[in-house]
Write an enzyme that holds these catalytic residues in place. Structure first.
Site, PDB file in Angstrom:
ATOM      1  N   TYR A 107       0.864  -1.183   0.000  1.00  0.00           N
ATOM      2  CA  TYR A 107       0.000   0.000   0.000  1.00  0.00           C
ATOM      3  C   TYR A 107       0.893   1.223   0.000  1.00  0.00           C
ATOM      4  O   TYR A 107       1.566   1.524   0.990  1.00  0.00           O
ATOM      5  CB  TYR A 107      -0.909  -0.030   1.223  1.00  0.00           C
ATOM      6  CG  TYR A 107      -1.999   1.036   1.257  1.00  0.00           C
ATOM      7  CD1 TYR A 107      -2.272   1.860   0.175  1.00  0.00           C
ATOM      8  CD2 TYR A 107      -2.771   1.210   2.408  1.00  0.00           C
ATOM      9  CE1 TYR A 107      -3.261   2.816   0.216  1.00  0.00           C
ATOM     10  CE2 TYR A 107      -3.782   2.162   2.462  1.00  0.00           C
ATOM     11  CZ  TYR A 107      -4.020   2.964   1.365  1.00  0.00           C
ATOM     12  OH  TYR A 107      -5.014   3.911   1.415  1.00  0.00           O
ATOM     13  N   LYS A 141      -1.650  -1.475  -3.846  1.00  0.00           N
ATOM     14  CA  LYS A 141      -2.713  -0.470  -3.826  1.00  0.00           C
ATOM     15  C   LYS A 141      -2.039   0.889  -3.980  1.00  0.00           C
ATOM     16  O   LYS A 141      -1.250   1.303  -3.124  1.00  0.00           O
ATOM     17  CB  LYS A 141      -3.504  -0.545  -2.520  1.00  0.00           C
ATOM     18  CG  LYS A 141      -4.617   0.504  -2.433  1.00  0.00           C
ATOM     19  CD  LYS A 141      -5.366   0.438  -1.102  1.00  0.00           C
ATOM     20  CE  LYS A 141      -6.409   1.535  -1.007  1.00  0.00           C
ATOM     21  NZ  LYS A 141      -7.099   1.545   0.315  1.00  0.00           N
TER      22      LYS A 141
END
Length: 293
Positions: free
Chosen positions: A137, A165
């Site tokens: 992330y 992400k």
């Protein structure tokens, strides 16, 4: 395009609370079922929108078990295990594996601002603590540091690190990484899902998908089918909700939106505070403009 390892439409699910401020596991199960019914083929539990900074390790484990029990046979369930304490992150990853998670989401260590060598060591340590696949992330606005391109490329060589992400909003940098790796990229900013897919992303880990999962899936399906006009029309139709959910902290307004839609999930934990009357009124207008309400 890289095969999506965790589905295409994932929601970073809010954590429901009781009036006393405890985690409402029953409501969490109901929300997970609602989200999957509406078009999500994956959920992220205990991410930013799930108020991970103020939920405790035991709560996270119990919440994950409740969601896995509810929808584990129908959707991917990815556990947020991010921390700036590597030992803590390892423990949460091991809890997630025991609870039946599909994978783990590992955010860049925040606040401490480690050098890239520390980020790499931290991430590999967490990845190697379980047999679960890992989604990185990259969100420098919250973490305080970004994942360098060279860091992502090095981590992508690890067999368990399969996805990222992306909330960095640097399409040029993302393009370089996509060319150099086989990582599955997921949009971490709802409004740029379509642009990111144009350069190779596979889907979204969204916040607005609490209320527009079905239309998000239609947009992605249209893009994949080559119907760019339909994809763009769907994207433009959701612009008011993309803006509306983030007029304040996303979790606050998602919970307010679910309340407006007749599916209350409780309040938020400090230091977050409830949406004001003016914020709710504006959110109502945003939902109406996006044909959600």
């Amino acid at each position: 395009m890289t095969t999506p390892p965790f589905g295409r439409v994932l929601t970073a699910m809010v954590t429901p609370f009781t009036p006393d401020g405890d985690v409402d596991y029953k409501r969490a199960s109901e929300l997970a079922e609602r989200l999957v019914d509406e078009g999500n083929d994956g959920l992220v539990i205990s991410g930013t929108t799930g108020e991970a900074p103020t939920t405790h390790r035991a709560e996270k484990a119990d919440l994950l078990r409740a969601v896995v029990d509810a929808v584990g046979g129908r959707a991917h369930v990815v556990a947020g295990v991010g921390s700036n304490d590597t030992v803590h992150a390892v423990g949460m990853a091991q809890d997630a594996e025991k609870a039946g998670a599909t994978g783990v989401l590992v955010v860049t260590p925040y606040y401490s601002k480690p050098p890239q060598a520390g980020v790499i060591a931290h991430t590999k340590t967490v990845a190697e603590a379980t047999d679960l696949p890992v989604m990185l992330y990259d969100i420098p606005g919250r973490a305080g540091i970004a994942l360098a391109e060279s860091t992502i490329v090095e981590l992508a060589a690890h067999p368990q690190i399969v996805a990222l992400k992306d909330a960095k909003l640097d399409l040029e940098s993302t393009s370089h990484v996509l060319r150099a790796t086989d990582l599955a990229y997921y949009s971490g900013q709802d409004a740029v899902t379509l642009p990111l897919m144009a350069i190779g992303a596979v889907g979204v880990v969204g916040t607005s998908t609490h209320v527009v999962a079905g239309r998000t899936r239609q947009m992605i399906d249209a893009f994949l089918a080559g119907d760019l006009a339909a994809a763009r029309e769907l994207h433009e139709g959701m612009l008011p909700i993309y803006t509306g959910i983030f007029r304040s902290q996303g979790c606050i307004l998602v919970k307010a939106a679910l309340q407006l839609l007749g599916f209350p999930v409780g309040g938020v934990r400090l230091p977050l505070v409830e949406a004001t009357a003016d914020e709710v009124a504006q959110l109502r207008s945003d939902l109406q403009a996006a044909a959600v309400l």
